[in-house]
Design a protein around this motif. Structure first.
Motif, PDB file in Angstrom:
ATOM      1  N   HIS A 171       0.858  -1.190   0.000  1.00 26.53           N
ATOM      2  CA  HIS A 171       0.000   0.000   0.000  1.00 26.53           C
ATOM      3  C   HIS A 171       0.892   1.237   0.000  1.00 26.53           C
ATOM      4  N   LEU A 172       0.629   2.184  -0.902  1.00 32.40           N
ATOM      5  CA  LEU A 172       1.476   3.374  -0.999  1.00 32.40           C
ATOM      6  C   LEU A 172       1.288   4.276   0.209  1.00 32.40           C
ATOM      7  N   VAL A 173       2.370   4.888   0.630  1.00 30.72           N
ATOM      8  CA  VAL A 173       2.362   5.805   1.764  1.00 30.72           C
ATOM      9  C   VAL A 173       1.958   7.191   1.277  1.00 30.72           C
ATOM     10  N   PHE A 174       1.079   7.833   2.034  1.00 30.34           N
ATOM     11  CA  PHE A 174       0.678   9.201   1.743  1.00 30.34           C
ATOM     12  C   PHE A 174       1.571  10.112   2.585  1.00 30.34           C
ATOM     13  N   HIS A 175       2.664  10.603   1.967  1.00 28.73           N
ATOM     14  CA  HIS A 175       3.598  11.448   2.698  1.00 28.73           C
ATOM     15  C   HIS A 175       3.100  12.896   2.767  1.00 28.73           C
ATOM     16  N   CYS A 176       3.372  13.523   3.888  1.00 30.61           N
ATOM     17  CA  CYS A 176       3.005  14.922   4.069  1.00 30.61           C
ATOM     18  C   CYS A 176       4.091  15.799   3.450  1.00 30.61           C
ATOM     19  N   ARG A 177       3.685  16.698   2.659  1.00 29.10           N
ATOM     20  CA  ARG A 177       4.635  17.659   2.125  1.00 29.10           C
ATOM     21  C   ARG A 177       4.103  19.061   2.451  1.00 29.10           C
ATOM     22  N   LYS A 178       3.252  19.563   1.623  1.00 30.44           N
ATOM     23  CA  LYS A 178       2.702  20.898   1.846  1.00 30.44           C
ATOM     24  C   LYS A 178       1.528  20.876   2.815  1.00 30.44           C
ATOM     25  N   TYR A 179       0.736  19.799   2.775  1.00 32.67           N
ATOM     26  CA  TYR A 179      -0.526  19.778   3.499  1.00 32.67           C
ATOM     27  C   TYR A 179      -0.461  18.842   4.698  1.00 32.67           C
ATOM     28  N   LYS A 180      -1.186  19.178   5.699  1.00 30.61           N
ATOM     29  CA  LYS A 180      -1.325  18.293   6.858  1.00 30.61           C
ATOM     30  C   LYS A 180      -2.656  17.569   6.719  1.00 30.61           C
ATOM     31  N   HIS A 181      -2.589  16.288   6.580  1.00 28.30           N
ATOM     32  CA  HIS A 181      -3.767  15.455   6.400  1.00 28.30           C
ATOM     33  C   HIS A 181      -3.779  14.413   7.509  1.00 28.30           C
ATOM     34  N   PRO A 182      -4.936  14.038   8.062  1.00 27.33           N
ATOM     35  CA  PRO A 182      -4.956  13.095   9.186  1.00 27.33           C
ATOM     36  C   PRO A 182      -4.380  11.720   8.859  1.00 27.33           C
ATOM     37  N   CYS A 201      -1.771  11.202   6.715  1.00 27.46           N
ATOM     38  CA  CYS A 201      -0.441  11.279   6.137  1.00 27.46           C
ATOM     39  C   CYS A 201       0.619  10.811   7.138  1.00 27.46           C
ATOM     40  N   VAL A 202       1.766  10.419   6.590  1.00 25.50           N
ATOM     41  CA  VAL A 202       2.894   9.968   7.397  1.00 25.50           C
ATOM     42  C   VAL A 202       4.069  10.866   7.059  1.00 25.50           C
ATOM     43  N   ASP A 203       4.686  11.422   8.062  1.00 27.65           N
ATOM     44  CA  ASP A 203       5.841  12.278   7.842  1.00 27.65           C
ATOM     45  C   ASP A 203       6.994  11.443   7.302  1.00 27.65           C
ATOM     46  N   GLU A 204       7.639  11.935   6.245  1.00 24.21           N
ATOM     47  CA  GLU A 204       8.731  11.198   5.616  1.00 24.21           C
ATOM     48  C   GLU A 204       9.886  10.931   6.570  1.00 24.21           C
ATOM     49  N   SER A 205      10.099  11.808   7.526  1.00 26.04           N
ATOM     50  CA  SER A 205      11.188  11.594   8.484  1.00 26.04           C
ATOM     51  C   SER A 205      10.898  10.417   9.416  1.00 26.04           C
ATOM     52  N   ILE A 206       9.622  10.095   9.601  1.00 23.38           N
ATOM     53  CA  ILE A 206       9.238   8.964  10.453  1.00 23.38           C
ATOM     54  C   ILE A 206       9.244   7.667   9.652  1.00 23.38           C
ATOM     55  N   TYR A 207       8.708   7.711   8.431  1.00 25.10           N
ATOM     56  CA  TYR A 207       8.647   6.510   7.587  1.00 25.10           C
ATOM     57  C   TYR A 207       9.012   6.914   6.166  1.00 25.10           C
ATOM     58  N   PRO A 208      10.297   6.790   5.792  1.00 26.49           N
ATOM     59  CA  PRO A 208      10.754   7.286   4.486  1.00 26.49           C
ATOM     60  C   PRO A 208      10.419   6.383   3.296  1.00 26.49           C
TER      61      PRO A 208
END
Length: 186
Positions: free
Chosen positions: A124-135, A137-144
């Motif tokens: 399953h693809l990870v929805f990384h947070c970049r510009k937007y904060k979404h409930p 999303c996973v921060d890339e620094s936590i799960y790259p």
């Protein structure tokens, strides 16, 4: 009141029945209520006193802690009951035990270890947070990584006891935010 009605529907006719060919124990796991007034907690305590089947996990019950609550429930089940299969069901689903129980006792589930029945997501693809904060999303620094490891989801699933044990052990090793285990008050 709605929660109590759903519990009643599951309690009858299958839950905790000794007249059936199969032994079934039905429990309802919830977390603490975040409301300061404690009205919901009072209702849960009354349900527990009346039926002895309400388990209150040591966390506030929100969508955000669903994984922790599930892992806590799995660990609690291992420590509390001797079982061959564990059926996890959302509160808005009604299982058809008349078909499930025979399958679990005579089908492939009865003959296999590491049994899982339910919906499994692969890559399953990870929805990384970049510009937007979404409930979700996973921060890339936590799960790259770009894809999640396989995971189960859905309104219900069945696990053999050894699969429950494996899931709890893997969660203890791999979850960076450990869940509170039964008996652990930290």
């Amino acid at each position: 009141a709605l929660w109590a009605s759903k519990c009643k529907d599951l309690r009858l006719p299958y839950a905790n029945s000794t007249s059936m060919q199969w032994r079934v124990r039905c429990v309802f796991v919830t977390g603490r209520d975040s409301a300061v007034n404690g009205n919901v907690m009072h209702q849960l305590a009354a349900e527990q006193a009346a039926y002895n089947d309400v388990i209150i996990a040591p966390m506030v019950d929100t969508y955000k802690v669903m994984t922790s609550k599930t892992m806590w429930s799995l660990h609690w089940s291992l420590r509390t009951y001797c079982f061959h299969h564990l059926v996890m069901i959302d509160d808005d689903a009604m299982p058809l035990f008349s078909r499930l129980l025979p399958y679990l006792s005579t089908g492939s589930a009865a003959r296999h270890s590491r049994f899982y029945l339910g919906h499994l997501h692969w890559a399953h693809l990870v929805f990384h947070c970049r510009k937007y904060k979404h409930p979700n999303c996973v921060d890339e620094s936590i799960y790259p990584r770009t894809a999640l490891p396989p995971f189960a989801s859905g309104f219900s699933y069945v696990l053999s006891r050894d699969t429950v044990h494996l899931a709890v052990q893997m969660a203890l090793i791999h979850i960076s935010q450990p869940f509170t285990l039964p008996g652990n008050t930290e």
